[in-house]
Design a protein around this motif. Structure first.
Motif, PDB file in Angstrom:
ATOM      1  N   PRO A   1      36.941  45.107  46.220  1.00 43.33           N
ATOM      2  CA  PRO A   1      37.063  43.657  46.177  1.00 43.33           C
ATOM      3  C   PRO A   1      38.727  43.542  46.480  1.00 43.33           C
ATOM      4  O   PRO A   1      38.934  42.301  47.074  1.00 43.33           O
ATOM      5  CB  PRO A   1      36.508  43.326  44.973  1.00 43.33           C
ATOM      6  N   SER A   2      39.547  44.251  45.771  1.00 46.14           N
ATOM      7  CA  SER A   2      40.902  43.755  45.934  1.00 46.14           C
ATOM      8  C   SER A   2      41.279  43.939  47.294  1.00 46.14           C
ATOM      9  O   SER A   2      42.183  43.297  47.922  1.00 46.14           O
ATOM     10  CB  SER A   2      41.633  44.478  45.144  1.00 46.14           C
ATOM     11  N   HIS A   3      40.825  44.992  48.192  1.00 47.33           N
ATOM     12  CA  HIS A   3      41.294  45.041  49.601  1.00 47.33           C
ATOM     13  C   HIS A   3      40.713  44.056  50.288  1.00 47.33           C
ATOM     14  O   HIS A   3      41.288  43.612  51.279  1.00 47.33           O
ATOM     15  CB  HIS A   3      40.743  46.552  49.927  1.00 47.33           C
ATOM     16  N   ALA A   4      39.520  43.735  50.142  1.00 49.96           N
ATOM     17  CA  ALA A   4      38.631  42.656  50.993  1.00 49.96           C
ATOM     18  C   ALA A   4      39.484  41.306  50.693  1.00 49.96           C
ATOM     19  O   ALA A   4      39.663  40.569  51.605  1.00 49.96           O
ATOM     20  CB  ALA A   4      37.405  42.525  50.305  1.00 49.96           C
ATOM     21  N   ASP A   5      40.129  41.186  49.500  1.00 48.57           N
ATOM     22  CA  ASP A   5      41.042  39.985  49.335  1.00 48.57           C
ATOM     23  C   ASP A   5      42.174  39.775  50.199  1.00 48.57           C
ATOM     24  O   ASP A   5      42.774  38.771  50.374  1.00 48.57           O
ATOM     25  CB  ASP A   5      41.575  39.704  47.980  1.00 48.57           C
ATOM     26  N   LEU A   6      42.405  40.838  50.851  1.00 51.79           N
ATOM     27  CA  LEU A   6      43.597  41.026  51.822  1.00 51.79           C
ATOM     28  C   LEU A   6      43.166  40.388  53.143  1.00 51.79           C
ATOM     29  O   LEU A   6      44.197  40.155  53.820  1.00 51.79           O
ATOM     30  CB  LEU A   6      44.271  42.332  51.833  1.00 51.79           C
TER      31      LEU A   6
ATOM     32  N   ARG B   1      41.475  37.934  55.846  1.00 52.64           N
ATOM     33  CA  ARG B   1      41.457  36.309  55.968  1.00 52.64           C
ATOM     34  C   ARG B   1      39.980  35.805  55.710  1.00 52.64           C
ATOM     35  O   ARG B   1      39.750  34.692  55.086  1.00 52.64           O
ATOM     36  CB  ARG B   1      41.889  35.886  57.319  1.00 52.64           C
ATOM     37  N   ARG B   2      38.921  36.622  56.056  1.00 55.31           N
ATOM     38  CA  ARG B   2      37.699  36.260  55.697  1.00 55.31           C
ATOM     39  C   ARG B   2      36.937  37.416  54.958  1.00 55.31           C
ATOM     40  O   ARG B   2      37.052  38.519  55.509  1.00 55.31           O
ATOM     41  CB  ARG B   2      36.933  35.802  56.981  1.00 55.31           C
ATOM     42  N   ARG B   3      36.010  37.161  54.332  1.00 52.93           N
ATOM     43  CA  ARG B   3      35.151  38.152  53.664  1.00 52.93           C
ATOM     44  C   ARG B   3      33.605  37.717  54.095  1.00 52.93           C
ATOM     45  O   ARG B   3      33.179  36.696  53.917  1.00 52.93           O
ATOM     46  CB  ARG B   3      35.378  38.247  52.283  1.00 52.93           C
TER      47      ARG B   3
ATOM     48  N   ASP C   1      29.735  38.945  53.139  1.00 52.46           N
ATOM     49  CA  ASP C   1      28.880  39.856  52.220  1.00 52.46           C
ATOM     50  C   ASP C   1      27.601  40.124  52.944  1.00 52.46           C
ATOM     51  O   ASP C   1      26.767  39.240  53.390  1.00 52.46           O
ATOM     52  CB  ASP C   1      28.592  39.156  50.882  1.00 52.46           C
TER      53      ASP C   1
ATOM     54  N   ARG D   1      39.534  33.095  53.020  1.00 47.19           N
ATOM     55  CA  ARG D   1      40.444  33.428  51.942  1.00 47.19           C
ATOM     56  C   ARG D   1      41.415  32.076  52.003  1.00 47.19           C
ATOM     57  O   ARG D   1      42.166  31.904  53.175  1.00 47.19           O
ATOM     58  CB  ARG D   1      41.220  34.353  51.929  1.00 47.19           C
TER      59      ARG D   1
END
Length: 227
Positions: A202-207, A209-211, A213, A225
């Motif tokens: 999750p922390s790397h996904a937060d870097l 611009r868009r996630r 799932d 983000r």
């Protein structure tokens, strides 16, 4: 840049049909950094392989700048991959018998638009960009895991790809090396590269611009983000 329309991917084995991707619609703009998350077996890697044209969809369209890649023959797809894509894998996929410099040069193996001197310059520049130039003459087994992944990223970017596809790029790394790899990817994105990354972090996904799932072969959520 990228548009997936009603993409499906089904596998049949021993008369059992498995749906890996079910009616995927996805649009990725040039210059985006997109992270894909979800439990194991949800279709993340299949989606990434579809974007990389190494896995053909069973149905639907894959449009890149309006061109339908799903309809291209294999030779044309191979040329597309060589000219447009850069791949980064969890397992590095370096060749043990080649030096780091030679491994990075493999990223230009199918590019016929580079003169010999230009190829050497591009390899040197890619290694320098990821901080691995001082290891050019070493072999993979002489490098740490983080250094090997940086070499793999250099191989991915040496041909100036428009799209970088990263499948769990920090999965085999400790926290410190994982953060360094993510810093490199973020820097490449800031310089204009479009990146689609599969990750469990999750922390790397937060870097990104868009996630996005995924669950059971479907996109169940997509969020930008806040900047």
């Amino acid at each position: 840049m990228i548009r997936l329309e009603h993409i499906q991917r089904r596998y049949v084995s021993d008369e059992v049909e498995t749906t890996a991707l079910a009616d995927i619609d996805l649009h990725v703009e040039a210059g985006e950094f997109v992270a894909i998350m979800g439990p194991s077996g949800c279709g993340k890697s299949t989606l990434l392989n579809t974007l990389g044209t190494v896995d053909r969809p069973s149905a639907g369209r894959y449009l890149l700048d309006g061109d339908d890649l799903a309809a291209l023959p294999e030779k044309a797809l191979a040329r597309f991959r060589a000219a447009t894509l850069g791949f980064v894998f969890q397992s590095f996929n370096l060749i043990d018998e080649l030096t780091i410099e030679e491994n990075v040069a493999l990223g230009l193996a199918y590019r016929r638009d580079r003169a010999t001197r230009d190829r050497r310059d591009r390899v040197a520049a890619a290694m320098d960009q990821v901080g691995i130039a001082h290891r050019a003459r070493h072999f993979p087994h002489q490098l740490s895991g983080g250094q090997q992944q940086r070499a793999a990223i250099a191989r991915a970017i040496v041909g100036d790809p428009r799209l970088i596809l990263a499948d769990e790029p920090t999965g085999n790394l400790d926290t410190a090396n994982g953060e360094q790899v993510m810093d490199i990817l973020a820097g490449l994105n800031a310089a204009g590269a479009t990146i689609v990354m599969v990750t469990h972090s999750p922390s790397h996904a937060d870097l990104a611009r868009r996630r996005i799932d995924m669950l059971d072969g479907r996109i169940v959520a997509s969020a930008m983000r806040a900047i």
